[in-house]
Design a protein around this motif. Sequence first.
Motif, mmCIF file in Angstrom:
data_model
loop_
_atom_site.group_PDB
_atom_site.id
_atom_site.type_symbol
_atom_site.label_atom_id
_atom_site.label_comp_id
_atom_site.label_asym_id
_atom_site.label_seq_id
_atom_site.Cartn_x
_atom_site.Cartn_y
_atom_site.Cartn_z
ATOM 1 N N THR A 169 44.524 25.443 27.199
ATOM 2 C CA THR A 169 43.614 26.561 26.937
ATOM 3 C C THR A 169 42.802 26.920 28.169
ATOM 4 O O THR A 169 42.644 28.103 28.502
ATOM 5 N N PHE A 170 42.264 25.898 28.862
ATOM 6 C CA PHE A 170 41.420 26.184 30.021
ATOM 7 C C PHE A 170 42.223 26.862 31.127
ATOM 8 O O PHE A 170 41.714 27.753 31.821
ATOM 9 N N TRP A 171 43.497 26.455 31.270
ATOM 10 C CA TRP A 171 44.344 27.043 32.313
ATOM 11 C C TRP A 171 44.649 28.498 32.010
ATOM 12 O O TRP A 171 44.602 29.359 32.892
ATOM 13 N N LEU A 172 44.942 28.794 30.735
ATOM 14 C CA LEU A 172 45.199 30.178 30.346
ATOM 15 C C LEU A 172 43.960 31.034 30.542
ATOM 16 O O LEU A 172 44.049 32.183 30.992
ATOM 17 N N GLY A 173 42.787 30.487 30.212
ATOM 18 C CA GLY A 173 41.542 31.232 30.432
ATOM 19 C C GLY A 173 41.320 31.551 31.899
ATOM 20 O O GLY A 173 40.917 32.673 32.253
ATOM 21 N N LEU A 174 41.575 30.589 32.774
ATOM 22 C CA LEU A 174 41.420 30.831 34.209
ATOM 23 C C LEU A 174 42.410 31.876 34.704
ATOM 24 O O LEU A 174 42.074 32.728 35.544
ATOM 25 N N LEU A 175 43.660 31.817 34.194
ATOM 26 C CA LEU A 175 44.656 32.821 34.581
ATOM 27 C C LEU A 175 44.217 34.225 34.170
ATOM 28 O O LEU A 175 44.385 35.194 34.928
ATOM 29 N N LEU A 176 43.660 34.349 32.969
ATOM 30 C CA LEU A 176 43.197 35.663 32.506
ATOM 31 C C LEU A 176 42.045 36.171 33.360
ATOM 32 O O LEU A 176 41.967 37.377 33.655
ATOM 33 N N MET A 177 41.154 35.282 33.763
ATOM 34 C CA MET A 177 40.049 35.704 34.638
ATOM 35 C C MET A 177 40.572 36.212 35.974
ATOM 36 O O MET A 177 40.101 37.225 36.510
ATOM 37 N N ILE A 178 41.577 35.517 36.519
ATOM 38 C CA ILE A 178 42.144 35.942 37.803
ATOM 39 C C ILE A 178 42.900 37.260 37.646
ATOM 40 O O ILE A 178 42.798 38.157 38.492
ATOM 41 N N ALA A 179 43.649 37.392 36.545
ATOM 42 C CA ALA A 179 44.478 38.583 36.349
ATOM 43 C C ALA A 179 43.649 39.841 36.122
ATOM 44 O O ALA A 179 44.028 40.929 36.565
ATOM 45 N N THR A 180 42.517 39.703 35.419
ATOM 46 C CA THR A 180 41.709 40.882 35.086
ATOM 47 C C THR A 180 40.678 41.213 36.157
ATOM 48 O O THR A 180 40.099 42.309 36.150
ATOM 49 N N ASN A 182 37.472 41.864 37.990
ATOM 50 C CA ASN A 182 36.113 42.181 37.543
ATOM 51 C C ASN A 182 36.097 43.134 36.353
ATOM 52 O O ASN A 182 35.060 43.726 36.035
ATOM 53 N N LEU A 183 37.246 43.294 35.701
ATOM 54 C CA LEU A 183 37.319 44.232 34.586
ATOM 55 C C LEU A 183 36.462 43.762 33.406
ATOM 56 O O LEU A 183 35.828 44.572 32.726
ATOM 57 N N PHE A 184 36.439 42.448 33.161
ATOM 58 C CA PHE A 184 35.642 41.880 32.073
ATOM 59 C C PHE A 184 34.748 40.772 32.624
ATOM 60 O O PHE A 184 35.115 40.093 33.592
ATOM 61 N N PRO A 185 33.588 40.564 32.014
ATOM 62 C CA PRO A 185 32.715 39.470 32.459
ATOM 63 C C PRO A 185 33.399 38.122 32.286
ATOM 64 O O PRO A 185 34.172 37.913 31.348
ATOM 65 N N SER A 186 33.113 37.194 33.179
ATOM 66 C CA SER A 186 33.764 35.881 33.143
ATOM 67 C C SER A 186 32.863 34.782 32.606
ATOM 68 O O SER A 186 33.267 33.616 32.578
ATOM 69 N N GLY A 187 31.665 35.119 32.153
ATOM 70 C CA GLY A 187 30.776 34.079 31.640
ATOM 71 C C GLY A 187 29.603 34.656 30.888
ATOM 72 O O GLY A 187 29.198 35.803 31.099
ATOM 73 N N GLY A 188 29.043 33.835 29.983
ATOM 74 C CA GLY A 188 27.872 34.239 29.225
ATOM 75 C C GLY A 188 28.230 35.080 28.010
ATOM 76 O O GLY A 188 29.388 35.408 27.756
ATOM 77 N N ILE A 189 27.183 35.454 27.270
ATOM 78 C CA ILE A 189 27.371 36.260 26.068
ATOM 79 C C ILE A 189 26.891 37.687 26.250
ATOM 80 O O ILE A 189 27.362 38.604 25.579
ATOM 81 N N ARG A 190 25.958 37.900 27.182
ATOM 82 C CA ARG A 190 25.515 39.258 27.520
ATOM 83 C C ARG A 190 24.708 39.208 28.810
ATOM 84 O O ARG A 190 24.230 38.146 29.214
#
Length: 342
Positions: A169-180, A182-190
């Motif tokens: 799960t953590f690896w897939l999350g990191l891949l999604l952060m790299i792939a997207t 700055n399109l979506f925030p990478s941390g926090g709730i707001r």
Amino acid sequence: MTDALAPVEEALAESAARRGRGGSTLRYVAGKLGGALASLFLVVVLGFLLFRVIPGDPVLSMTRGRPVTADQQAELRARLGVDRPLLQQFLDYLGRLARGDLGTSYVYSRPVGELIAERLGPTLLLVGTSTIIAVILGLWLGIKGAWRRGSRFDRVSTGVSLTLWSMPTFWLGLLLMIATGNLFPSGGIRYPDTPPDFLSQALDTAHHMVLPCLTFVAVIYAQYLLVMRSSLLEEMNADYLTTARAKGLRDDLVRRRHAVPNALLPTVTLVFLHLGLVVSGAITVETVFSWPGLGLLTYEALQGPDLPLLQGIFIVLTGSVVAMNVIADLLYRVLDPRVRAA
């Protein structure tokens, strides 16, 4: 005379049958509740002993980097109660638990119940939303794949789901952060500078939820797909489906009205089990994306180790799973007449 008494005998027999069914239901419910209480007690014992064997000294962790003497450390151990015999610690813990007191966090110096209540909302929002999406997606793909068994759609959907399910799960999350990027925030709730009105807060929270929610859905939806697909395949050649087709019903109606409702029964337990696990949060997902829920709180508590906080989270998690299993068993009895007959 015998003919005149026949209706009376039938009425008495029907009344006795109803009383028998009512007594059977009460025994069934009582048995499930008794088993749940026994499970919870074993969970309390296991949780207490389990977290006592975690390597690390909470006092050393709390005083690391501070000029603290051995006498001060001993005084802190006495105040926390970790210097007492294990049996005495367990009895004290049971007494507090009976009063609804989960203890006080070593690290935060706050009641464990308050900390869990604060983090419960973000976890329910993230993991609850992800679970609902995963259930809908998995069941839909499972139904389509089973009904078109061996087709390209079936092979591709099953292969993709198994591939995603096998990813850490953590690896897939990191891949999604790299792939997207700055399109979506990478941390926090707001963001802290978001306007305080409800619409702005909701949109900002939804924006922050995209990546962790996508990660969670991608990993877990395969379970529902595979169970639904397997259950529907078992129903495909059933006699009642052949009868329904012989009556002239369209294939879509046969699937929707007859096959799918029966194939859904085995997925009830799985769905309710995962609804119970919603409270646990996804530790890896919440940690990777710094989502302030119970998963991240569990990770922080392990660093101590913060024993009261770990025990409180463990009890809330297991209690929710046990409760959802009981509800699933009761609902299964309502949905499946074979369980009621047994």
